[in-house]
Design an enzyme around this catalytic site. Structure first.
Site, PDB file in Angstrom:
ATOM      1  N   ASP A  11      11.025  25.452 -47.642  1.00  0.00           N
ATOM      2  CA  ASP A  11      10.105  26.526 -47.280  1.00  0.00           C
ATOM      3  C   ASP A  11       9.143  26.646 -48.455  1.00  0.00           C
ATOM      4  OD1 ASP A  11       8.809  28.760 -46.266  1.00  0.00           O
ATOM      5  OD2 ASP A  11      10.332  30.145 -47.005  1.00  0.00           O
ATOM      6  N   GLU A  71       8.797  23.904 -43.331  1.00  0.00           N
ATOM      7  CA  GLU A  71       8.231  24.964 -42.503  1.00  0.00           C
ATOM      8  C   GLU A  71       6.718  24.748 -42.503  1.00  0.00           C
ATOM      9  OE1 GLU A  71       7.881  29.700 -42.761  1.00  0.00           O
ATOM     10  OE2 GLU A  71       9.944  28.947 -42.632  1.00  0.00           O
ATOM     11  N   ASP A 144      14.272  33.203 -49.350  1.00  0.00           N
ATOM     12  CA  ASP A 144      13.435  32.010 -49.239  1.00  0.00           C
ATOM     13  C   ASP A 144      14.287  30.741 -49.196  1.00  0.00           C
ATOM     14  OD1 ASP A 144      10.427  32.951 -49.683  1.00  0.00           O
ATOM     15  OD2 ASP A 144      11.742  34.145 -50.972  1.00  0.00           O
TER      16      ASP A 144
END
EC number: 3.1.21.10
Length: 191
Positions: A11, A71, A144
């Protein structure tokens, strides 16, 4: 015959880059690691990009993932934030491609849907479901890292399906799939 692969999920972000790794043995997931690269303390945006690239290379060289899931960018109202995020994603993608790791992007809603069954799930809901799926004892303070882990799990869940997202096996594949986005360098007249 035993089949095994390692998936690195990232991410990317310019304040925190979350990442997670899973091992898949005979289609069964095993948790390997999740963590974060904290970038808040750095003011220079180019230093942040360099650190994202270096950490991604370090993860690849340490764990030897077979595949990488990112992502993908989401479209927001703040153009500057989107630009910064896009750069972070591009740097992480470039690190994987430089090591010949196939890279696949997933939209945030697709990742949430794969993990929780709800494309509008919260970070907390995604983290709790990952905790249950992978038997994690505790969850990190910042989520995260679980977002990075969720990208890896989403990739596993989508393996073998016809449409999973944009996937690139190298620079040539990226250019071929994005011809309209690539500008060819033509020498200026008189050179």
């Amino acid at each position: 015959m035993k089949s095994e692969k390692i998936i690195l999920g990232i991410d990317p972000g310019t304040t925190i880059m979350g990442f997670g790794l899973i091992r898949v043995v005979n289609k069964k997931m095993e948790f390997m690691q999740l963590n974060e690269l904290m970038l808040k303390k750095y003011d220079d945006p180019y230093v942040k990009l360099k650190l994202i690239f270096e950490r991604t290379i370090e993860l690849i060289d340490t764990y030897h993932p077979d595949e990488m899931a990112l992502e993908a960018p989401f479209f927001g109202k703040n153009v500057q934030s989107m630009l910064k995020l896009g750069r972070a994603q591009g740097v992480a993608m470039a690190a994987g491609l430089s090591r010949q790791i196939p890279v696949t992007e997933y939209l945030p809603k697709k990742i949430k849907m794969a993990i929780t069954g709800n494309g509008n799930a919260s970070k907390e809901q995604v983290a709790k479901m990952l905790q249950s799926l992978l038997g994690l004892k505790t969850l990190p303070k910042n989520l995260d890292s679980t977002d990075g882990l969720a990208a890896a799990v989403c990739h596993h869940f989508n393996s073998g399906r016809v449409e999973v997202g944009k996937s690139y096996t190298g620079w040539d594949a990226f250019v071929k799939q994005n011809e309209k986005r690539v500008v060819s360098a033509k020498p200026a007249k008189g050179l």
